[in-house]
Design a protein around this motif. Structure first.
Motif, short mmCIF file in Angstrom:
data_model
loop_
_atom_site.label_atom_id
_atom_site.label_comp_id
_atom_site.label_asym_id
_atom_site.label_seq_id
_atom_site.Cartn_x
_atom_site.Cartn_y
_atom_site.Cartn_z
N SER A 1 0.86 -1.19 0.00
CA SER A 1 0.00 0.00 0.00
C SER A 1 0.89 1.24 0.00
CB SER A 1 -0.89 0.00 1.25
OG SER A 1 -0.11 0.23 2.41
N ASP A 2 0.30 2.38 -0.24
CA ASP A 2 1.06 3.63 -0.20
C ASP A 2 1.64 3.86 1.19
OD1 ASP A 2 0.46 4.10 -2.86
OD2 ASP A 2 -1.22 5.45 -2.42
N ASP A 3 0.89 3.51 2.23
CA ASP A 3 1.39 3.66 3.60
C ASP A 3 2.60 2.77 3.86
OD1 ASP A 3 -0.58 5.50 4.17
OD2 ASP A 3 -1.90 4.06 5.17
N GLN A 4 2.57 1.54 3.35
CA GLN A 4 3.69 0.63 3.54
C GLN A 4 4.93 1.14 2.81
OE1 GLN A 4 1.59 -2.82 2.11
NE2 GLN A 4 1.48 -3.71 4.17
N GLU A 5 4.76 1.60 1.58
CA GLU A 5 5.90 2.15 0.85
C GLU A 5 6.45 3.39 1.54
OE1 GLU A 5 5.28 2.72 -3.32
OE2 GLU A 5 5.00 0.58 -3.68
N ALA A 6 5.56 4.23 2.06
CA ALA A 6 5.99 5.43 2.77
C ALA A 6 6.76 5.07 4.04
CB ALA A 6 4.80 6.32 3.10
N ALA A 7 6.31 4.04 4.75
CA ALA A 7 6.99 3.60 5.97
C ALA A 7 8.38 3.06 5.65
CB ALA A 7 6.16 2.55 6.70
N GLN B 1 10.19 3.91 3.01
CA GLN B 1 10.99 5.05 2.59
C GLN B 1 11.47 5.85 3.80
OE1 GLN B 1 12.10 5.98 -0.63
NE2 GLN B 1 13.37 7.21 0.73
N ILE C 1 3.32 -0.62 10.95
CA ILE C 1 3.26 -0.90 9.51
C ILE C 1 4.42 -1.82 9.11
CG2 ILE C 1 3.47 0.11 7.21
CD1 ILE C 1 1.92 2.54 8.26
#
Length: 110
Positions: free
Chosen positions: A30-36, A38, A67
């Motif tokens: 998810s976008d949240d997982q990728e953001a975490a 990063q 996350i």
């Protein structure tokens, strides 16, 4: 004997397809997982994956929030080794050309 070899070959082919399909079954990030991921990479620098892997195995600094802990549970350390951050996220550059051309800018001017 030929039948036995055929059965073994068939079974080996089935097993390799099963392991491939297991890899393909991992849910997309998810976008949240990728953001975490990063943010973790930004915080820990170049060795971020080895640090996160160590944390996932119970070592310090124990800073893998909910996350990232969820990613450990769904994707695992083996997945982490092969994961690559999206190129757009790497230093905010979409390719290395801008970074290289920026380094040489102004060298001949004095």
């Amino acid at each position: 004997m030929a039948e036995l070899k055929r059965m073994i070959a068939e079974r080996e082919g089935t097993e390799s397809r099963t392991s491939e399909s297991r890899r393909q079954r991992l849910p997309a990030l998810s976008d949240d997982q990728e953001a975490a991921l990063q943010a973790y990479a930004d915080r820990h620098g170049r060795p971020w994956k080895s640090i996160l892997s160590e944390v996932w195995m119970g070592g310090p600094p124990h800073d893998d929030g909910g996350i990232l802990r969820g990613l450990r549970n769904t994707h695992g350390p083996t997945w982490l080794r092969s994961y690559r951050l999206p190129k757009a996220a790497l230093g905010g550059q979409s390719d290395g050309i801008a970074a290289v051309s920026h380094v040489g800018a102004g060298e001949g001017e004095e």
